[in-house]
Each structure stands twice: as C-alpha cells, then as structure tokens.
Design an enzyme around this catalytic site. Sequence first.
Site, PDB file in Angstrom:
ATOM      1  N   GLY A 159       0.870  -1.163   0.000  1.00 20.81           N
ATOM      2  CA  GLY A 159       0.000   0.000   0.000  1.00 20.81           C
ATOM      3  C   GLY A 159       0.905   1.209   0.000  1.00 20.81           C
ATOM      4  O   GLY A 159       1.766   1.332  -0.861  1.00 20.81           O
ATOM      5  N   GLU A 160       0.780   2.050   0.989  1.00 20.37           N
ATOM      6  CA  GLU A 160       1.647   3.212   1.116  1.00 20.37           C
ATOM      7  C   GLU A 160       2.148   3.249   2.565  1.00 20.37           C
ATOM      8  O   GLU A 160       1.368   3.428   3.487  1.00 20.37           O
ATOM      9  CB  GLU A 160       0.852   4.474   0.734  1.00 20.37           C
ATOM     10  CG  GLU A 160       1.649   5.747   0.804  1.00 20.37           C
ATOM     11  CD  GLU A 160       2.942   5.688   0.005  1.00 20.37           C
ATOM     12  OE1 GLU A 160       2.914   5.279  -1.168  1.00 20.37           O
ATOM     13  OE2 GLU A 160       3.995   6.034   0.566  1.00 20.37           O
ATOM     14  N   SER A 161       3.461   3.048   2.720  1.00 24.47           N
ATOM     15  CA  SER A 161       3.995   2.879   4.074  1.00 24.47           C
ATOM     16  C   SER A 161       3.762   4.106   4.952  1.00 24.47           C
ATOM     17  O   SER A 161       3.537   3.976   6.161  1.00 24.47           O
ATOM     18  CB  SER A 161       5.479   2.520   4.026  1.00 24.47           C
ATOM     19  OG  SER A 161       6.193   3.467   3.276  1.00 24.47           O
TER      20      SER A 161
ATOM     21  N   CYS B  20       6.198  -5.346   0.306  1.00 33.09           N
ATOM     22  CA  CYS B  20       6.341  -4.000  -0.266  1.00 33.09           C
ATOM     23  C   CYS B  20       6.264  -2.923   0.825  1.00 33.09           C
ATOM     24  O   CYS B  20       7.192  -2.796   1.610  1.00 33.09           O
ATOM     25  CB  CYS B  20       5.319  -3.808  -1.381  1.00 33.09           C
ATOM     26  SG  CYS B  20       5.802  -2.529  -2.532  1.00 33.09           S
TER      27      CYS B  20
ATOM     28  N   ARG C 279      12.925   3.257  -0.202  1.00 33.26           N
ATOM     29  CA  ARG C 279      11.559   3.301  -0.736  1.00 33.26           C
ATOM     30  C   ARG C 279      11.569   3.632  -2.228  1.00 33.26           C
ATOM     31  O   ARG C 279      12.443   4.353  -2.690  1.00 33.26           O
ATOM     32  CB  ARG C 279      10.737   4.374  -0.016  1.00 33.26           C
ATOM     33  CG  ARG C 279      10.546   4.104   1.456  1.00 33.26           C
ATOM     34  CD  ARG C 279       9.757   5.244   2.113  1.00 33.26           C
ATOM     35  NE  ARG C 279       8.490   5.410   1.432  1.00 33.26           N
ATOM     36  CZ  ARG C 279       7.991   6.596   1.067  1.00 33.26           C
ATOM     37  NH1 ARG C 279       8.629   7.704   1.322  1.00 33.26           N
ATOM     38  NH2 ARG C 279       6.834   6.652   0.448  1.00 33.26           N
TER      39      ARG C 279
ATOM     40  N   ILE D  78       5.625  -3.161  -7.529  1.00 31.07           N
ATOM     41  CA  ILE D  78       4.828  -1.938  -7.740  1.00 31.07           C
ATOM     42  C   ILE D  78       5.428  -0.820  -6.882  1.00 31.07           C
ATOM     43  O   ILE D  78       5.323  -0.861  -5.657  1.00 31.07           O
ATOM     44  CB  ILE D  78       3.352  -2.169  -7.342  1.00 31.07           C
ATOM     45  CG1 ILE D  78       2.769  -3.369  -8.111  1.00 31.07           C
ATOM     46  CG2 ILE D  78       2.525  -0.910  -7.604  1.00 31.07           C
ATOM     47  CD1 ILE D  78       1.416  -3.847  -7.597  1.00 31.07           C
ATOM     48  N   ARG D  79       6.084   0.116  -7.515  1.00 32.48           N
ATOM     49  CA  ARG D  79       6.820   1.174  -6.774  1.00 32.48           C
ATOM     50  C   ARG D  79       7.536   0.537  -5.574  1.00 32.48           C
ATOM     51  O   ARG D  79       7.424   0.970  -4.435  1.00 32.48           O
ATOM     52  CB  ARG D  79       5.869   2.293  -6.323  1.00 32.48           C
ATOM     53  CG  ARG D  79       5.353   3.127  -7.508  1.00 32.48           C
ATOM     54  CD  ARG D  79       4.426   4.230  -7.066  1.00 32.48           C
ATOM     55  NE  ARG D  79       3.284   3.710  -6.352  1.00 32.48           N
ATOM     56  CZ  ARG D  79       3.046   3.893  -5.052  1.00 32.48           C
ATOM     57  NH1 ARG D  79       3.881   4.613  -4.323  1.00 32.48           N
ATOM     58  NH2 ARG D  79       1.993   3.379  -4.493  1.00 32.48           N
TER      59      ARG D  79
ATOM     60  N   HIS E  88       4.861  -8.624  -4.556  1.00 30.69           N
ATOM     61  CA  HIS E  88       3.507  -8.933  -4.076  1.00 30.69           C
ATOM     62  C   HIS E  88       3.060 -10.332  -4.487  1.00 30.69           C
ATOM     63  O   HIS E  88       2.323 -10.470  -5.467  1.00 30.69           O
ATOM     64  CB  HIS E  88       2.515  -7.943  -4.710  1.00 30.69           C
ATOM     65  CG  HIS E  88       2.631  -6.536  -4.237  1.00 30.69           C
ATOM     66  ND1 HIS E  88       1.846  -6.017  -3.237  1.00 30.69           N
ATOM     67  CD2 HIS E  88       3.435  -5.523  -4.632  1.00 30.69           C
ATOM     68  CE1 HIS E  88       2.154  -4.755  -3.031  1.00 30.69           C
ATOM     69  NE2 HIS E  88       3.116  -4.427  -3.871  1.00 30.69           N
TER      70      HIS E  88
ATOM     71  N   GLU F   7       0.757 -12.052  -3.281  1.00 38.08           N
ATOM     72  CA  GLU F   7      -0.703 -12.184  -3.121  1.00 38.08           C
ATOM     73  C   GLU F   7      -1.452 -11.858  -4.411  1.00 38.08           C
ATOM     74  O   GLU F   7      -2.642 -12.135  -4.519  1.00 38.08           O
ATOM     75  CB  GLU F   7      -1.193 -11.298  -1.962  1.00 38.08           C
ATOM     76  CG  GLU F   7      -1.241  -9.803  -2.215  1.00 38.08           C
ATOM     77  CD  GLU F   7       0.133  -9.124  -2.186  1.00 38.08           C
ATOM     78  OE1 GLU F   7       1.157  -9.825  -2.048  1.00 38.08           O
ATOM     79  OE2 GLU F   7       0.165  -7.881  -2.317  1.00 38.08           O
TER      80      GLU F   7
HETATM   81  N1  LIG Z   1       3.231  -1.416  -3.602  1.00 35.36           N
HETATM   82  C1  LIG Z   1       3.653  -0.838  -2.515  1.00 35.36           C
HETATM   83  O1  LIG Z   1       3.423  -1.301  -1.395  1.00 35.36           O
HETATM   84  C2  LIG Z   1       4.386   0.452  -2.710  1.00 35.36           C
HETATM   85  C3  LIG Z   1       5.131   0.929  -1.484  1.00 35.36           C
HETATM   86  C4  LIG Z   1       5.255   2.421  -1.498  1.00 35.36           C
HETATM   87  N2  LIG Z   1       6.142   2.878  -2.517  1.00 35.36           N
HETATM   88  C5  LIG Z   1       5.711   2.917  -0.122  1.00 35.36           C
HETATM   89  O2  LIG Z   1       6.672   3.610   0.003  1.00 35.36           O
HETATM   90  O3  LIG Z   1       5.091   2.597   0.853  1.00 35.36           O
END
Ligand SMILES: NC(=O)CC[C@H](N)C(=O)O
Length: 202
Positions: free
Chosen positions: A50-52, A82, A111, A140-141, A176, A178
């Site tokens: 997600g987004e940390s 991630c 990150r 993903i990023r 990921h 999942e």
């Molecule tokens: N797919 C992801 O979980 C991306 C992580 C996101 N770039 C972060 O810094 O949290």
Amino acid sequence: MSATPVIGVLALQGDVREHLIALATADAVARPVRRPEELAEVDGLVIPGGESTTISKLAELFGLMEPLRARVRAGLPVYGTCAGMIMLADKILDPRSGQETLGGIDMIVRRNAFGRQNESFEAAVDVRGVEGDPVEGVFIRAPWVESVGAAVEVLAEHEGHIVAVRQGNALATSFHPELTGDHRIHGLFVDMVRAKDAAGSL
Ligand SMILES: NC(=O)CC[C@H](N)C(=O)O
C-alpha cells in the site's frame, strides 16, 4: 496450539483482501486486524503493500503502533510485502518526515527504489526455501534492501538488489505474491507460524 493457525492481515490500508484469500488458500484462518484486541488474538500477522507513510500514520491513529512493536519484539511471526517490508525495516534510507516503522528486521530499505526506472514490472524471482519454479514477482513502486545485518538471511535478489529477507520470525518481500495466485510464499509464512506455535507449546 491450534492445528490451523490464525493469521491476521493488518487492515488499515493496502491490498488486504488478496492476502486474506492467499492465506486461506495456504491453510490458515485469515482475519483482518484493525484494533489492538484483534491483534492480541492472532498467531501471525501479514502487513500488506500500500503506502507505508499512510499505514504508519493510521497505525498511530488506531493505537496500534506500540502493540504492534511489542508483539513483533516478543516474536510474533510477521510477513511484510512491499510497504509492509518498509514497515519491518529497522531503518528507512529516505523516510517522509514523521514516518515511523515497526522495525524487526535489521536492514536498511530504500523506498520506491525500483520505481524511478520503472513504476511497475514483473520478473521471475528465485526465492530460497520455495521449491520448484521461480515465483512471479510483481513489483509496484517497490523498495529494495540496501543492506542487512549479520542476523538477516537474504532469500532473493533481483538484478543485484535484495528483494526478500528473513530474520527469525520476520519475513519480507519487495514484491507482491498475493497478486499472482501462486501462494507458495504465503505457505512458507504459514509454516513459520506453525513452527513458532510448536516451539511455543513445548
Ligand atoms: N506497492 C507498494 O506497497 C508500494 C510501497 C510504497 N512505494 C511505499 O513507500 O510505501
């Protein structure tokens, strides 16, 4: 010890549902965790992607940061994907201001490390401890691990960068699993939870 371990998925933000499905397929009872009381009831925990920065803020807001740290310190099996990997890092190279992690793995994480070259991609990844074909890594990023301490086992690399690690009861991947329908890494984590349960009940 329960025969089927109960594994929580931290359900503050991110791809919670996919992990619940993957865990159920890998022979665990899977539940979302949003409150300290729910955290207290699980034998293991997945921290999703997600987004940390958001996960860290929401964990503070929901009063989960300290209970999470305490359980991880006490040896709760945890698996971070991630953003979840970032949450498990003892240190982030480029944190946003105020960004906190739980820690648990003696590593420094960068990150969005792969994101600068390529927002999102898939690659076959050989993961130590996973039998058979390489797993399909969905990045993903994604972060990568810049460096690890002596107690950390490196499980996989992609193009020379560390993308999967384990330290004791904590497992983390940059990618990921999942999202692929291949639940072997979740199976590996469920086995870690079972092994911890067995050791704890001796
Ligand atoms: N797919 C992801 O979980 C991306 C992580 C996101 N770039 C972060 O810094 O949290």
